[in-house]
Design an enzyme around this catalytic site. Structure first.
Site, PDB file in Angstrom:
ATOM      1  N   CYS A  87       0.829  -1.215   0.000  1.00 57.23           N
ATOM      2  CA  CYS A  87       0.000   0.000   0.000  1.00 57.23           C
ATOM      3  C   CYS A  87       0.858   1.257   0.000  1.00 57.23           C
ATOM      4  CB  CYS A  87      -0.951   0.025   1.194  1.00 57.23           C
ATOM      5  SG  CYS A  87      -2.051  -1.399   1.284  1.00 57.23           S
ATOM      6  N   LYS A 121       2.282   3.353   3.289  1.00 55.15           N
ATOM      7  CA  LYS A 121       1.618   4.496   3.899  1.00 55.15           C
ATOM      8  C   LYS A 121       1.518   4.344   5.407  1.00 55.15           C
ATOM      9  CE  LYS A 121      -1.945   6.575   2.237  1.00 55.15           C
ATOM     10  NZ  LYS A 121      -1.343   7.906   2.068  1.00 55.15           N
TER      11      LYS A 121
END
Length: 738
Positions: free
Chosen positions: A391, A394
């Site tokens: 992802c 993050k």
């Protein structure tokens, strides 16, 4: 600066004897998953045992102070240079003097004591408290300057060990300068209460030999007109040194922690505060179950118990009791290189050999924080903290939301969607007829304090706009946070962005959004947007024959920051905290001040001095303007200690690459190689370099000086009379320094 994953924050407030030693002990055997932070208003911490020797002239400031920066670097501890203005145990949060907040999971207090001036009241300019030591020494230096060839009149109030040693130290200082001085030692009781009669007798002899007038059973107080009285007589003295009566700092009582009648925080035998098991206290600020004198010998012995119990408390283990020593060796300095020793009973020894003994003990103690600072390992990573790069690596939304919730960025007109809109991108309505000036900077943290790093990163990014005479409008942040527990990541992000928004707001620049990721080390950068009238823009291509070169900041931040990061290796002895203090002051000075100062002066070319160093950026101007630049090397200002660090082998990682620019330089006379390195040193948040007509140079320097910018004329622009002519001429001379 890569640090292992952590789950808890252990914060030390105050860099006193107990904390300096405890930090050293903890760092030699780090607590897994725990991050250490030291908060102190000063980068130097005084060793009280050597203070009289400093005043007498036997020691230098460096001899008598622990370099807190070096200690923290060597022990893997973050250093926050600030005072604590408020402690909130319920929120587990500290309010700091720089306006920021610092959260903790575990807290240790070693903040010393403050003078109790209630007998005389406040508002006496002539009264100089000996504590805190940092401000006292500054006042003492001012006193010596003010004395000149006159006869100073001094009164020392308090005839305990500290006051008596101080009176003799000052007397020796003036005698050594062959300057007469009137010195009184005043006490409401006896000389050296609690000491053997033989010690008092020996000390009386030395007071007489140094012409110090002793007044016993004479209480100093303020009368109805706020005049100082000694008993029933006026106290006549130009300076009154207060060495008696201390109480706890106001932040202790204001916090709600249980304190004694003098404001010292009550602790158990394990040094835990009675009110909060997550808060410990040691040294002068702690009120132990049995009454103890406020003496450094107890603070030193408390360090081992404090370090062991902090470790035990965090790891859920039983705590040990601190057992204060019933007797200890007392070594009192007596003005010159003379001292008196005692250890209970009525036996005492005195003489120069006792001073040499005391000097050996004191220097051995200080060596623990200088020559004997080992290369300490950082804490083991939190074994439960696993991180992947999925992802986009993050940072979690909870950490983001908590960190950004209280930010209040300034709002500029034309921003239709910013950081408060939660849209996928910012929307800006740009004014007609204006130019968009845009720049991007991003770099890893060179200092592990997020608030400070956030301020510097923002200022560094804004500098490109000022170098082109643009007005900052908006900014996007790009942040990398270390792999810590989300709670700690939120704390770091909140501190970093609070620092950055402080500088962005001061510049009138709106934070409109950004991106955060996790990584092995903290990093930050900003895409900044500025607007400018196209006719008012500054460029690198406008330098003209005869222009003067005006530099607004000293060089050397690259090597200074390299020394900071190398403080725990073989070059560690080269690092010096006060040099870094000066460096950070310059890094935190916005180039907007210089830009604003020269709005009424014709500027033909401008650049900011950053990663390529002074010579690299001068080369860009020479290429863009097709001119030769002549630099008077001896006029180039340098940060203190820069050449000393370079000669010790300290250099930034870009130094060798930047020195390649020397092939484009000509030296009519050889220039010192260390100075050449400084001229190539990569700068963070460096100054501006202006090329402007010679007829305006003095006016420009005056305008800058009126704004507090100590700029220097370092050379001139020459016509490049042939293609193979050197782009930069380096004229030799003696180096400048600030």
């Amino acid at each position: 600066m890569i640090s292992p994953s952590a789950q808890y924050d252990l914060v030390f407030v105050g860099a006193g004897h107990s904390h300096a030693l405890a930090l050293r002990m903890l760092a030699m055997k780090p607590i897994p998953g725990v991050r250490l932070t030291m908060v102190s208003p000063d980068s130097l911490s005084a060793y009280s045992g050597m203070l009289p020797g400093l005043i007498a002239g036997h020691y230098t400031l460096d001899d008598t102070h622990v370099d807190v920066y070096r200690l923290c670097q060597a022990s893997g501890c973050r250093f926050v240079q600030a005072s604590v203005t408020q402690l909130d145990p319920k929120k587990r949060q500290l309010q700091l003097s720089d306006g920021s907040q610092l959260a903790y999971d575990w807290l240790s207090l070693d903040v010393g004591a403050t003078p109790d001036l209630s007998p005389i009241g406040n508002g006496h300019d002539s009264v100089v408290p000996v504590k805190p030591v940092a401000s006292f020494y500054t006042r003492w230096q001012q006193l010596c300057r003010d004395a000149g060839g006159q006869t100073p009149s001094l009164a020392v109030v308090g005839a305990g060990a500290g006051g008596t040693e101080m009176a003799l130290a000052m007397a020796h200082h003036f005698q050594n300068r062959q300057q007469a001085a009137e010195i009184q030692l005043i006490t409401g009781g006896e000389l050296l209460p609690g000491f053997p009669a033989s010690v008092r007798a020996k000390m009386r002899q030395r007071l007489q030999a140094h012409n110090v007038t002793l007044h016993t059973h004479s209480r100093v107080h303020g009368d109805a007109q706020q005049q100082l009285q000694m008993g029933d007589q006026p106290l006549t003295a130009q300076w009154v040194l207060w060495c008696t009566g201390v109480r706890g700092l106001a932040i202790l009582e204001d916090s709600g922690l249980e304190c004694d009648e003098r404001g010292f925080v009550r602790v158990t035998e394990s040094l835990q505060t009675l009110s909060d098991t997550r808060i410990f206290a040691a040294g002068d600020c702690a009120a132990f179950p049995i009454s103890l004198p406020k003496a450094g010998v107890y603070a030193v012995r408390q360090a081992r118990t404090l370090a062991d119990n902090l470790r035990a408390a965090i790891q859920g283990q039983p705590l040990a009791a601190y057992r204060p020593q019933s007797r200890f060796l007392s070594l009192l300095s007596a003005g010159g290189k003379d001292a008196i020793a005692s250890r209970g009973g009525n036996l005492s020894l005195a003489g120069h050999w006792v001073w040499r003994w005391k000097d050996h003990i004191d220097r051995a103690f200080m060596a623990k924080f200088d020559r004997q600072l080992p290369a300490m390992s950082t804490a083991p990573a939190d074994p439960d903290a696993l991180h992947c790069a999925g992802c986009g690596a993050k940072v979690g939304s909870d950490a983001l939301h908590e960190a950004l919730a209280e930010l209040q960025p300034v709002m500029n007109p034309g921003i239709e969607a910013g950081v408060d809109a939660a849209d996928d991108a910012a929307i800006i309505n740009w004014p007609a007829g204006q130019r968009l000036v845009q720049s991007l900077d991003f770099f890893p943290a060179f200092i592990d304090e997020p608030y400070l790093f956030g301020r510097i990163a923002a200022l560094h990014s804004l500098s490109d706009l000022y170098a082109m005479n643009a007005r900052p409008h908006s900014a996007l942040a790009n942040i990398t946070l270390p792999w810590h527990h989300p709670r700690l990541q939120g704390r770091d992000l909140q501190r970093m962005m609070t620092g950055a928004v402080r500088e962005l707001n001061a510049a009138g620049c709106t934070l409109v959004g950004g991106h955060t990721i996790e990584g092995p080390q903290m990093a930050a950068g900003f895409t900044v947007n500025g607007q400018a009238d196209p006719a008012q823009l500054w460029h690198k291509h406008g330098a003209r024959d005869g222009d003067r070169l005006i530099l607004t900041k000293p060089l050397g931040s690259g090597v200074q920051l390299a020394a900071l990061m190398q403080a725990n290796n073989s070059n560690g002895a080269a690092f010096h905290g006060p040099w870094l203090d000066t460096t950070l002051r310059h890094l935190l000075t916005s180039n907007h001040i210089a830009q604003r100062a020269l709005q009424d002066v014709p500027v033909n070319a401008c650049t900011d001095i950053t990663g390529f160093g002074l010579l690299g950026h001068l080369y860009e101007i020479s290429q863009q303007s097709d001119v030769t630049l002549s630099v008077d090397c001896h006029k180039v200002p340098l940060l203190p200690g820069t050449l000393a660090l370079i000669r010790r082998g300290v250099a930034s990682t870009l130094s060798d690459a930047n020195r390649q620019i020397l092939v484009h330089c000509q030296q009519p006379q050889p220039v010192d190689d260390a100075l050449l390195t400084a001229l190539c040193d990569p700068q963070t948040a460096g100054g501006l370099l202006f090329c402007l007509p010679a007829s305006y140079a003095q006016q420009a320097l005056q305008h800058l000086d009126s704004e507090g910018v100590k700029a220097v004329d370092i050379g001139k622009v020459l016509v490049k009379d042939r293609p193979d002519h050197a782009e930069i001429l380096l004229n030799s001379g003696h180096t400048g320094s600030v």
